[in-house]
Write a protein that holds these residues in place. Structure first.
Motif, short mmCIF file in Angstrom:
data_model
loop_
_atom_site.label_atom_id
_atom_site.label_comp_id
_atom_site.label_asym_id
_atom_site.label_seq_id
_atom_site.Cartn_x
_atom_site.Cartn_y
_atom_site.Cartn_z
N ALA A 60 15.63 39.36 80.61
CA ALA A 60 16.72 38.47 80.23
C ALA A 60 17.61 39.21 79.24
O ALA A 60 17.21 40.17 78.59
CB ALA A 60 16.15 37.21 79.60
N VAL A 104 11.66 33.95 82.71
CA VAL A 104 11.79 34.29 84.13
C VAL A 104 10.56 33.78 84.87
O VAL A 104 9.42 33.97 84.43
CB VAL A 104 11.92 35.82 84.34
CG1 VAL A 104 12.04 36.14 85.82
CG2 VAL A 104 13.12 36.36 83.59
N GLU A 115 20.22 24.31 88.11
CA GLU A 115 21.59 24.65 88.46
C GLU A 115 21.62 25.80 89.45
O GLU A 115 20.99 26.85 89.23
CB GLU A 115 22.39 25.04 87.22
CG GLU A 115 23.86 25.35 87.52
CD GLU A 115 24.65 25.69 86.28
OE1 GLU A 115 25.88 25.84 86.39
OE2 GLU A 115 24.04 25.80 85.19
N LYS A 167 21.88 32.42 92.32
CA LYS A 167 21.27 32.35 91.00
C LYS A 167 20.81 30.92 90.76
O LYS A 167 21.58 29.97 90.96
CB LYS A 167 22.26 32.79 89.92
CG LYS A 167 21.67 32.80 88.51
CD LYS A 167 22.69 33.32 87.52
CE LYS A 167 22.14 33.33 86.09
NZ LYS A 167 20.95 34.20 85.93
N VAL A 226 18.85 28.42 87.85
CA VAL A 226 18.39 28.31 86.46
C VAL A 226 17.82 26.92 86.23
O VAL A 226 18.47 25.90 86.54
CB VAL A 226 19.55 28.57 85.47
CG1 VAL A 226 19.06 28.38 84.03
CG2 VAL A 226 20.11 29.98 85.66
N THR A 256 16.57 24.33 83.36
CA THR A 256 16.70 24.06 81.93
C THR A 256 15.90 22.83 81.57
O THR A 256 16.08 21.76 82.16
CB THR A 256 18.18 23.84 81.53
OG1 THR A 256 18.94 25.01 81.87
CG2 THR A 256 18.31 23.59 80.03
N SER A 290 15.75 27.64 78.94
CA SER A 290 16.24 27.94 80.30
C SER A 290 15.37 29.03 80.93
O SER A 290 14.92 29.96 80.25
CB SER A 290 17.70 28.39 80.27
OG SER A 290 18.54 27.33 79.86
N TYR A 291 15.17 28.88 82.25
CA TYR A 291 14.37 29.84 83.01
C TYR A 291 15.13 30.26 84.26
O TYR A 291 15.67 29.41 84.98
CB TYR A 291 13.04 29.22 83.45
CG TYR A 291 12.16 28.72 82.33
CD1 TYR A 291 11.16 29.53 81.80
CD2 TYR A 291 12.34 27.44 81.80
CE1 TYR A 291 10.34 29.07 80.77
CE2 TYR A 291 11.52 26.98 80.78
CZ TYR A 291 10.53 27.79 80.26
OH TYR A 291 9.73 27.33 79.25
N ASP A 292 15.19 31.56 84.51
CA ASP A 292 15.71 32.06 85.78
C ASP A 292 14.61 31.92 86.84
O ASP A 292 13.49 32.42 86.66
CB ASP A 292 16.11 33.53 85.68
CG ASP A 292 17.38 33.73 84.88
OD1 ASP A 292 18.20 32.82 84.86
OD2 ASP A 292 17.53 34.80 84.27
N LYS A 329 13.35 32.82 90.52
CA LYS A 329 13.60 33.83 91.54
C LYS A 329 12.55 33.73 92.64
O LYS A 329 11.35 33.76 92.37
CB LYS A 329 13.56 35.24 90.93
CG LYS A 329 14.57 35.44 89.82
CD LYS A 329 14.61 36.87 89.35
CE LYS A 329 15.66 37.03 88.26
NZ LYS A 329 15.97 38.43 87.99
#
Length: 511
Positions: free
Chosen positions: A36, A76, A108, A134, A136, A138, A148-150, A152
């Motif tokens: 990040a 992540v 999102e 992408k 995310v 939250t 917040s987390y990505d 993947k």
């Protein structure tokens, strides 16, 4: 077929079919962990406890069993074991668990192929998410904390189980001069040994422990006889070759040769410490065996359809369930001149036909023992299979075999490889080519000035992986296939060595 031959064939079938499989789960992601921009201090009341995907067999069997790593520090969530190439990730339903005091959970999506926007996960947990862009997540808590987390969902860009012949894949034979006339390459213990007839008719013996480095020890060799170079064979203890008169010679180093037997018309290959060959007595062929200093003995008469020239190299297979090894050859030309489409097996007593018609009728094909990976259960369940590859060869009509044929049961049956389990178009058709498998210690990419870059229009540089995980260097052995020489349609020798590997074996191991 006589009863004795039938019993031999049944025994060979039984032995080959119980060959053990090595279970293996191995896959690697394109971008396992991306840092990040700024590391956030984990807050327990907005920490994700678990993340998975809901089962959807229309997308992928075993989708709900895919393991996701949760990096609370970097924010992540990702699957280190990537999904197979082509998996549709545009409509996946996540299943997320978090503390009870989480009051807000929004997902999102930006840049997705079919959907963008925000989903209120607490209100509509069954809504699908487009992970092609992408994503995310939250979380907010009743205490006012936010995190917040990505998210993947990694997917392979290329099929990891394809055979890749990509960049830096071609070098030249270890000749002392340009334009060598003939060659034969064999595995002799830990060394790869290549005997070359040079352009001026002299001979070179070259050897190396590491063919990927192209660091060959080349020596001119003076022979008192005219060798049939394509008969060069290595047992566990020595090298053997026939001359143009049918005399057999042996050597420990390829430089000094001594007579070993006479009256041979061909060498089949090494069977343990024994050497198996052919003897022609007025057009009647028999199988002979030589072991150490004991005079050659006749094992059996060769069947009329047995190949007597241009057969493949001989491959021997042994396991703890076997009393004796199984030897396999294929193709070749019989005494009557017909080109064979048979696969032959030998159990120490007799040769029998294991299969017929599953490969083309070929002269000069290479039989290469390798490995491949087949999914046998859920997405992460792979088995490593011992796999025989048939490469090269030419038909009676002069047509090159441009396909790879594979056997997953030690030669009992073969089928044409599909997809990328094939030669690239820039490798020309050839016959009398030698296939050698050599394990290369990998840390990063193999680079050497001796290897020339070749175009890889259908292959992306996905295999260029970093061999460092969290600052620790990962090393592993990667078995590469090397194709030495080969003849073109006019019988001229290609001064080339091609190198290939299954994609999966180049990936940095997950530890």
């Amino acid at each position: 077929m006589m009863l004795q031959d039938t019993l031999h064939k049944a025994r060979i079938f039984a032995i080959l079919l119980i060959a053990p499989l090595v279970a293996l789960t191995a896959c690697n992601s394109k971008d396992d962990e991306e840092d990040a921009d700024t590391l956030q201090t984990p807050v327990t009341d907005v920490a994700v406890n678990s993340f998975s995907l809901k089962s959807n067999v229309k997308v992928l069997t075993g989708l709900d069993s895919v393991y996701f790593s949760i990096d609370l520090k970097k924010g992540v969530i990702f699957n280190a074991d990537s999904l197979p190439k082509g998996t549709d990730v545009t409509k996946l339903v996540p299943e997320i668990k978090f503390p009870q005091n989480v009051t807000g959970a929004s997902i999102e999506m930006t840049g997705g192929k079919v959907r963008t926007g925000v989903v209120d996960y607490r209100r509509t947990p069954g809504d699908s998410i487009d992970f092609s862009g992408k994503v995310v997540l939250t979380l907010t808590s009743s205490a006012g904390n936010s995190r917040s987390y990505d998210l993947k969902v990694n997917v392979h860009e290329m099929d990891p189980d394809s055979l890749c012949w990509g960049a830096t894949a071609m070098s030249h034979l270890p000749a002392r001069m340009s334009s060598p006339r003939n060659q034969r390459t064999v595995q002799n213990g830990d060394k790869v040994v290549c005997l070359i007839e040079e352009a001026d008719g002299s001979y070179t013996i070259a050897s190396t422990l590491h063919p990927e480095n192209a660091a060959w020890d080349r020596k001119a060799v003076n022979l008192s006889f005219t060798p049939r170079i394509r008969t060069l064979t290595a047992t566990a203890t020595a090298l053997y070759i026939l001359d143009d008169k049918g005399d057999l010679y042996t050597s420990a180093d390829g430089l000094s040769w001594t007579p070993a037997a006479s009256g041979w018309s061909g060498i089949l290959g090494a069977y343990g410490s024994e050497l198996l060959g052919l003897r022609d007595e007025s057009g009647v062929y028999s199988i002979v065996s030589l072991s150490g200093n004991v005079p050659a003995t006749t094992i059996e008469g060769a069947m009329a359809s047995f190949p007597v020239e241009d057969y493949s190299n001989m491959y021997c297979y042994k396991s703890k369930w076997m009393k004796s090894p199984i030897a396999i050859i294929l193709g070749g030309v019989s005494a009557s001149g017909s080109v064979s489409d048979c696969v032959w097996g030998f159990d120490g007593d007799s040769w029998v036909i294991l299969s017929q018609g599953q490969i083309p009728a070929l002269r000069g094909a290479a039989l290469i023992p390798y490995v491949s990976y087949l999914r046998t259960g859920s997405i992460r369940d792979y088995n490593e299979f011992s796999t025989l590859l048939v490469a090269g060869g030419i038909s009676a009509d002069g047509e090159f075999n441009s396909s790879l044929y594979l056997s997953y049961n030690n030669g009992i049956s073969f089928s044409k490889g599909t997809g990328l389990m094939q030669m690239p178009e820039y490798i020309p058709g050839m016959w009398e080519v030698d296939g050698i498998v050599s394990s290369t210690p990998r840390q990063t990419e193999i680079t050497s000035a001796a290897w020339e870059t070749k175009p890889a229009a259908k292959l992306q540089p996905w295999y260029r992986v970093q061999a460092t995980i969290d600052g620790s260097t990962v090393k592993w052995d990667c078995p590469y296939i090397y194709l030495f020489g080969g003849l073109d349609e006019t019988g001229l020798l290609y001064n080339t060595i091609w190198r290939g590997v299954i994609n999966r074996l180049t990936f940095t191991p997950i530890i």
